[in-house]
Design a protein around this motif. Structure first.
Motif, PDB file in Angstrom:
ATOM      1  N   VAL A  37       0.989  -1.165   0.130  1.00 38.30           N
ATOM      2  CA  VAL A  37       0.036   0.042  -0.196  1.00 38.30           C
ATOM      3  C   VAL A  37       0.780   1.380  -0.141  1.00 38.30           C
ATOM      4  CG1 VAL A  37      -1.698  -1.243   1.072  1.00 38.30           C
ATOM      5  CG2 VAL A  37      -0.280  -0.059   2.619  1.00 38.30           C
ATOM      6  N   ALA A  38       0.181   2.503  -0.081  1.00 34.24           N
ATOM      7  CA  ALA A  38       0.766   3.732   0.008  1.00 34.24           C
ATOM      8  C   ALA A  38       1.613   3.965   1.026  1.00 34.24           C
ATOM      9  CB  ALA A  38       0.068   4.624  -0.102  1.00 34.24           C
ATOM     10  N   GLY A  39       3.292   3.864   0.902  1.00 35.48           N
ATOM     11  CA  GLY A  39       4.136   3.854   2.002  1.00 35.48           C
ATOM     12  C   GLY A  39       4.239   2.860   3.163  1.00 35.48           C
ATOM     13  N   ALA A  40       3.884   1.611   2.652  1.00 32.66           N
ATOM     14  CA  ALA A  40       3.837   0.701   3.401  1.00 32.66           C
ATOM     15  C   ALA A  40       3.569  -0.784   3.111  1.00 32.66           C
ATOM     16  CB  ALA A  40       3.065   0.851   4.856  1.00 32.66           C
ATOM     17  N   VAL A  41       3.804  -1.971   3.790  1.00 34.49           N
ATOM     18  CA  VAL A  41       3.538  -3.173   3.227  1.00 34.49           C
ATOM     19  C   VAL A  41       2.639  -3.726   4.308  1.00 34.49           C
ATOM     20  CG1 VAL A  41       4.323  -5.516   2.993  1.00 34.49           C
ATOM     21  CG2 VAL A  41       5.551  -3.524   2.046  1.00 34.49           C
ATOM     22  N   LEU A  42       1.401  -4.159   4.479  1.00 38.29           N
ATOM     23  CA  LEU A  42       0.501  -4.898   5.453  1.00 38.29           C
ATOM     24  C   LEU A  42       0.441  -6.253   5.205  1.00 38.29           C
ATOM     25  CD1 LEU A  42      -2.534  -2.471   4.880  1.00 38.29           C
ATOM     26  CD2 LEU A  42      -0.619  -2.213   6.311  1.00 38.29           C
ATOM     27  N   THR A  43       0.597  -7.132   6.288  1.00 40.02           N
ATOM     28  CA  THR A  43       0.622  -8.499   6.376  1.00 40.02           C
ATOM     29  C   THR A  43      -0.377  -9.079   7.434  1.00 40.02           C
ATOM     30  OG1 THR A  43       2.353  -8.938   8.041  1.00 40.02           O
ATOM     31  CG2 THR A  43       2.942  -8.813   5.599  1.00 40.02           C
ATOM     32  N   TRP A  44      -0.855 -10.095   7.063  1.00 39.80           N
ATOM     33  CA  TRP A  44      -1.861 -10.853   7.779  1.00 39.80           C
ATOM     34  C   TRP A  44      -1.544 -12.401   7.857  1.00 39.80           C
ATOM     35  CZ3 TRP A  44      -3.357  -7.143   4.669  1.00 39.80           C
ATOM     36  CH2 TRP A  44      -4.541  -6.097   4.991  1.00 39.80           C
ATOM     37  N   SER A  45      -1.544 -12.997   8.774  1.00 38.81           N
ATOM     38  CA  SER A  45      -1.534 -14.493   8.735  1.00 38.81           C
ATOM     39  C   SER A  45      -3.117 -14.973   8.524  1.00 38.81           C
ATOM     40  CB  SER A  45      -1.197 -15.092  10.098  1.00 38.81           C
ATOM     41  OG  SER A  45      -1.175 -16.420  10.335  1.00 38.81           O
ATOM     42  N   VAL A  46      -3.022 -15.720   7.315  1.00 40.55           N
ATOM     43  CA  VAL A  46      -4.422 -16.189   6.879  1.00 40.55           C
ATOM     44  C   VAL A  46      -4.831 -17.267   8.134  1.00 40.55           C
ATOM     45  CG1 VAL A  46      -4.134 -15.755   4.562  1.00 40.55           C
ATOM     46  CG2 VAL A  46      -3.466 -18.108   5.673  1.00 40.55           C
ATOM     47  N   LEU A  47      -4.128 -17.839   8.773  1.00 38.67           N
ATOM     48  CA  LEU A  47      -4.601 -18.815   9.797  1.00 38.67           C
ATOM     49  C   LEU A  47      -4.863 -18.174  11.173  1.00 38.67           C
ATOM     50  CD1 LEU A  47      -1.350 -21.228   9.350  1.00 38.67           C
ATOM     51  CD2 LEU A  47      -3.497 -21.620   8.485  1.00 38.67           C
ATOM     52  N   ASP A  48      -4.941 -16.835  11.380  1.00 42.76           N
ATOM     53  CA  ASP A  48      -5.110 -16.283  12.635  1.00 42.76           C
ATOM     54  C   ASP A  48      -6.475 -15.993  12.804  1.00 42.76           C
ATOM     55  OD1 ASP A  48      -2.923 -16.805  13.610  1.00 42.76           O
ATOM     56  OD2 ASP A  48      -1.990 -14.863  13.536  1.00 42.76           O
ATOM     57  N   GLY A  49      -7.450 -15.991  11.637  1.00 42.31           N
ATOM     58  CA  GLY A  49      -8.668 -15.316  11.784  1.00 42.31           C
ATOM     59  C   GLY A  49      -8.698 -13.878  11.825  1.00 42.31           C
TER      60      GLY A  49
END
Length: 389
Positions: A37-49
């Motif tokens: 995204v603008a100015g950053a990288v976002l991450t989620w664990s798909v296993l965490d809900g």
């Protein structure tokens, strides 16, 4: 969502990290969904809900356009903050990240009973969600390309909308996606017969009542795991390889752990290794895969790297064979992995537990009430009960 504590830190290189205090159950790269995204990288664990993402911000000025809306004001202004509810933008962004993740890592497998996701429907919903999350991006140039490439699925989606089999929650989700696509196409100045049909149908409730299949599904996927072609010679041993999804692109191999099998036969003094890999239904026929073979110590004294065997697509399988030399007495510690030369990042640490967790996630999502929780491509995949996907 239970209350989540978000910690803000700054590294020596100036990167600002926002890290939710939530469990991360997967460690392999394919267990994480990512948005640039603008100015950053976002991450989620798909296993965490459902949860807030971890953000690594390299340009705080650009990130100001979405930071408060994604995390809430208290996170944007404090080193430690507690969030009691996921903001609407974060929920939509997580769905978008999951759509990108599914396009790369969804573990479609006939052997494991996990249906494939329709790529056109997945791409159109990705375009819709990107348009809905445009606050996150400096530009959203991918949207026109996605819509133009997959617009042939729009009229069948309208057919599905007016099908008597569709439930009200799914219909509402589908209408939302179609309206987002219509608005995004209008903003991009796109025009085509399919887009005009979409616009007219949404504006006038066009009487489209066909309940035909959305898109013809592929059948005759793979009949069995490790069903060896009839071979000659004395059978010495057989086994399964390691199916590391990172070593080839999506849509090449069935995602099941036992999709790779090998057979070793004696042909007089020769030892012939036959390899069979269950193919994904959309696997290309002109691009050769390779099998990397790890043989027992002492069996390949002249080779510093594991030998590779060329695999070719034949019907529902990738197959290949080669003569090998084994030490005496024969030590049958043979390891086989599949890769695409030029794409392969190399062998990695064992991630079989993470792959099993991803397959369990896909099965659970297929059993989930679809309203608002699944992507439309997942709803379609879960509705198919004839096994043809």
């Amino acid at each position: 969502m239970p209350a989540t504590t978000v910690h803000t830190t700054q590294s020596p290189d100036g990167t600002i990290s926002l890290v939710p205090a939530a469990p991360t159950t997967g460690t392999a790269d394919f267990t994480h969904a990512v948005l640039d995204v603008a100015g950053a990288v976002l991450t989620w664990s798909v296993l965490d809900g459902p949860t807030l993402p971890t953000a690594h911000i390299h340009d705080p000025v650009s990130a100001q356009q979405w930071l408060w809306a994604l995390y809430s004001e208290q996170v944007a202004t404090a080193e430690v903050a507690v969030v009691t509810e996921v903001p609407a933008l974060a929920r939509t962004a997580e769905r978008l990240a999951f759509a990108h993740w599914a396009a790369r890592w969804w573990p479609a497998s006939y052997l494991d009973g996990i249906p494939d996701l329709n790529p056109a429907v997945l791409a159109l919903e990705t375009a819709a969600l990107t348009h809905q999350c445009q606050q996150l991006f400096d530009d959203d140039d991918c949207i026109p390309e996605l819509i133009e490439e997959h617009q042939s699925a729009l009229v069948p989606l309208l057919h599905w909308l007016h099908s008597p089999s569709i439930t009200s929650p799914v219909a509402r989700q589908l209408v939302e996606v179609l309206r987002l696509i219509d608005d995004a196409a209008d903003c991009a100045g796109l025009d085509s017969p399919a887009l005009r049909t979409l616009h007219a149908s949404l504006a006038q409730e066009s009487d489209i009542t066909s309940a035909n299949e959305l898109i013809a599904r592929k059948s005759g996927y793979a009949l069995a795991a490790g069903a060896q072609h009839a071979g000659t010679g004395r059978l010495i041993a057989r086994g399964n390889g390691i199916n590391d999804w990172r070593r080839y692109p999506p849509g090449f191999v069935d995602a099941a752990e036992e999709a790779i099998s090998w057979t070793l036969r004696a042909q007089g003094a020769r030892r012939q290794l036959d390899i069979e890999v269950v193919a994904h239904p959309s696997a290309p026929t002109g691009t050769p895969l390779a099998a990397e073979v790890r043989l027992p110590a002492g069996s390949r004294p002249d080779q510093a790297e594991p030998p590779r065997i060329r695999l070719t697509r034949q019907d529902d399988s990738w197959t290949g064979q080669a003569d090998i030399t084994l030490p005496s007495p024969e030590q049958l510690l043979i390891g086989v992995e599949v890769l695409l030369p030029g794409f392969d990042p190399g062998a990695a640490a064992d991630a079989s537990a993470d792959r099993a967790a991803i397959r369990n996630l896909a099965r659970e999502r297929m059993r989930t009430e679809p309203a608002g929780q699944l992507l439309l491509a997942e709803v379609l995949a879960g509705a198919g009960d004839d096994g043809d996907y």
